[in-house]
Motif scaffolding. Structure first.
Motif, mmCIF file in Angstrom:
data_model
loop_
_atom_site.group_PDB
_atom_site.id
_atom_site.type_symbol
_atom_site.label_atom_id
_atom_site.label_comp_id
_atom_site.label_asym_id
_atom_site.label_seq_id
_atom_site.Cartn_x
_atom_site.Cartn_y
_atom_site.Cartn_z
ATOM 1 N N PHE A 193 0.853 -1.191 0.000
ATOM 2 C CA PHE A 193 0.000 0.000 0.000
ATOM 3 C C PHE A 193 0.886 1.238 0.000
ATOM 4 C CE2 PHE A 193 0.681 -1.310 4.376
ATOM 5 C CZ PHE A 193 1.071 -0.137 5.006
ATOM 6 N N ARG A 194 0.253 2.405 -0.189
ATOM 7 C CA ARG A 194 0.939 3.699 -0.126
ATOM 8 C C ARG A 194 0.167 4.630 0.808
ATOM 9 N NH1 ARG A 194 1.919 4.904 -6.556
ATOM 10 N NH2 ARG A 194 2.992 2.937 -6.976
ATOM 11 N N PHE A 195 0.894 5.566 1.403
ATOM 12 C CA PHE A 195 0.260 6.599 2.213
ATOM 13 C C PHE A 195 1.135 7.841 2.185
ATOM 14 C CE2 PHE A 195 3.131 4.573 5.165
ATOM 15 C CZ PHE A 195 3.530 5.560 6.057
ATOM 16 N N LEU A 196 0.522 8.986 2.448
ATOM 17 C CA LEU A 196 1.232 10.257 2.494
ATOM 18 C C LEU A 196 1.638 10.513 3.940
ATOM 19 C CD1 LEU A 196 2.236 12.804 1.039
ATOM 20 C CD2 LEU A 196 -0.025 13.807 1.438
ATOM 21 N N TYR A 197 2.943 10.592 4.198
ATOM 22 C CA TYR A 197 3.463 10.819 5.542
ATOM 23 C C TYR A 197 3.855 12.287 5.695
ATOM 24 C CZ TYR A 197 6.308 10.659 9.699
ATOM 25 O OH TYR A 197 6.814 10.906 10.956
ATOM 26 N N ASP A 198 3.497 12.872 6.818
ATOM 27 C CA ASP A 198 3.860 14.252 7.131
ATOM 28 C C ASP A 198 4.830 14.224 8.303
ATOM 29 O OD1 ASP A 198 4.064 16.923 7.904
ATOM 30 O OD2 ASP A 198 1.927 17.323 7.624
ATOM 31 N N SER A 206 4.746 7.340 0.705
ATOM 32 C CA SER A 206 5.440 6.182 1.253
ATOM 33 C C SER A 206 4.832 4.908 0.689
ATOM 34 C CB SER A 206 5.312 6.193 2.773
ATOM 35 O OG SER A 206 5.756 7.433 3.291
ATOM 36 N N ALA A 207 5.623 4.178 -0.093
ATOM 37 C CA ALA A 207 5.178 2.905 -0.651
ATOM 38 C C ALA A 207 5.743 1.785 0.214
ATOM 39 C CB ALA A 207 5.649 2.758 -2.095
ATOM 40 N N VAL A 208 4.846 0.979 0.798
ATOM 41 C CA VAL A 208 5.245 -0.082 1.717
ATOM 42 C C VAL A 208 5.248 -1.425 0.977
ATOM 43 C CG1 VAL A 208 4.694 -1.249 3.898
ATOM 44 C CG2 VAL A 208 4.326 1.226 3.654
ATOM 45 N N TYR A 209 6.343 -2.157 1.178
ATOM 46 C CA TYR A 209 6.578 -3.452 0.528
ATOM 47 C C TYR A 209 6.974 -4.482 1.569
ATOM 48 C CZ TYR A 209 7.071 -0.999 -3.976
ATOM 49 O OH TYR A 209 6.866 -0.252 -5.097
ATOM 50 N N GLU A 210 6.976 -5.736 1.133
ATOM 51 C CA GLU A 210 7.551 -6.810 1.940
ATOM 52 C C GLU A 210 8.363 -7.718 1.021
ATOM 53 O OE1 GLU A 210 4.360 -8.978 3.792
ATOM 54 O OE2 GLU A 210 3.546 -9.660 1.895
ATOM 55 N N ALA A 267 4.538 3.657 9.277
ATOM 56 C CA ALA A 267 4.365 2.614 8.256
ATOM 57 C C ALA A 267 4.075 1.267 8.910
ATOM 58 C CB ALA A 267 5.605 2.535 7.368
ATOM 59 N N TYR A 268 4.759 0.978 10.016
ATOM 60 C CA TYR A 268 4.560 -0.294 10.719
ATOM 61 C C TYR A 268 3.137 -0.388 11.278
ATOM 62 C CZ TYR A 268 5.513 -4.271 13.771
ATOM 63 O OH TYR A 268 5.485 -5.505 14.395
ATOM 64 N N GLU A 269 2.652 0.692 11.876
ATOM 65 C CA GLU A 269 1.280 0.686 12.404
ATOM 66 C C GLU A 269 0.267 0.470 11.281
ATOM 67 O OE1 GLU A 269 1.214 4.378 14.565
ATOM 68 O OE2 GLU A 269 2.470 3.536 16.167
ATOM 69 N N ARG A 270 0.495 1.115 10.136
ATOM 70 C CA ARG A 270 -0.396 0.915 8.991
ATOM 71 C C ARG A 270 -0.291 -0.512 8.453
ATOM 72 N NH1 ARG A 270 0.521 6.371 8.958
ATOM 73 N NH2 ARG A 270 -1.144 7.698 8.166
ATOM 74 N N LEU A 271 0.926 -1.069 8.487
ATOM 75 C CA LEU A 271 1.126 -2.448 8.026
ATOM 76 C C LEU A 271 0.360 -3.429 8.920
ATOM 77 C CD1 LEU A 271 2.463 -4.516 6.163
ATOM 78 C CD2 LEU A 271 4.497 -4.397 7.626
ATOM 79 N N LEU A 272 0.423 -3.220 10.230
ATOM 80 C CA LEU A 272 -0.325 -4.084 11.135
ATOM 81 C C LEU A 272 -1.829 -3.984 10.863
ATOM 82 C CD1 LEU A 272 1.584 -3.567 14.515
ATOM 83 C CD2 LEU A 272 1.757 -5.492 12.919
ATOM 84 N N ALA A 273 -2.330 -2.768 10.637
ATOM 85 C CA ALA A 273 -3.742 -2.581 10.318
ATOM 86 C C ALA A 273 -4.087 -3.247 8.984
ATOM 87 C CB ALA A 273 -4.083 -1.086 10.271
ATOM 88 N N HIS A 274 -3.172 -3.125 8.016
ATOM 89 C CA HIS A 274 -3.353 -3.745 6.699
ATOM 90 C C HIS A 274 -3.501 -5.262 6.831
ATOM 91 C CE1 HIS A 274 -2.717 -4.343 2.359
ATOM 92 N NE2 HIS A 274 -1.821 -5.260 2.679
ATOM 93 N N ARG A 275 -2.734 -5.831 7.747
ATOM 94 C CA ARG A 275 -2.764 -7.283 7.967
ATOM 95 C C ARG A 275 -3.875 -7.702 8.938
ATOM 96 N NH1 ARG A 275 3.749 -7.837 8.286
ATOM 97 N NH2 ARG A 275 4.074 -8.098 6.055
#
Length: 171
Positions: free
Chosen positions: A101-106, A116-120, A161-169
């Motif tokens: 996923f991607r998100f705009l980080y401030d 921010s493009a998040v990958y694994e 990004a990690y918090e969003r990744l946990l929510a994504h999962r």
């Protein structure tokens, strides 16, 4: 060429390219740019965690649970994710990171905003982290990473990004 001279695409709030500028200028003026965040797991499922070197332009000496970095001018997120992961881990032949996923980080004024493009990716190769980027590293079980969240000082964008990744999962 120093890191501050690297040319980046400048993008708008919708991640559309609107120009180019050196990284130092992008940070100084708070211009929106692009970054990649790659969570790396080893063959046992442990997460690569590292402490950044004190010479980093942004968030020196803080811990991170991602490798990654800025997307160069004209570079795709996918190409940057593979390049950054291989560079920071000191490997070649890494599988292509999987986009999540991607998100705009401030950053709240530290260096502006960035898409921010998040990958694994799974890395079963022996790592030799880039000494200019990584002061310390280890592959940690998820439980230990979770315990260290309250103990260590983490890069704020990686933490977001990690918090969003946990929510994504769904965790």
């Amino acid at each position: 060429m120093s890191a501050s001279d690297e040319v980046l695409d400048v993008v708008d709030e919708h991640d559309r390219v609107v120009g180019r500028a050196p990284r130092g200028e992008v940070y100084a003026r708070g211009l929106i740019h692009r970054c990649t965040f790659i969570q790396v797991r080893d063959g046992r499922g442990r997460v690569f965690v590292h402490r950044r070197t004190p010479t980093k332009l942004v968030y020196p000496s803080l811990y991170d649970m991602f490798v990654g970095g800025v997307v160069g001018a004209g570079e795709s997120y996918d190409a940057a994710a593979l390049r950054e992961a291989e560079e920071e881990l000191g490997v070649s032949g890494l599988p292509r990171p999987v986009p999540l996923f991607r998100f705009l980080y401030d950053s709240g004024g530290v260096a502006g905003k960035w898409w921010s493009a998040v990958y694994e990716v799974r890395c079963e190769l022996p790592v030799r982290p880039q000494v200019e980027e990584v002061a310390w590293h280890a592959f940690l079980p998820e439980e230990e990473l979770t315990a260290r969240l309250a103990e260590w000082e983490w890069v704020p964008d990686g933490r977001a990004a990690y918090e969003r990744l946990l929510a994504h999962r769904g965790r």
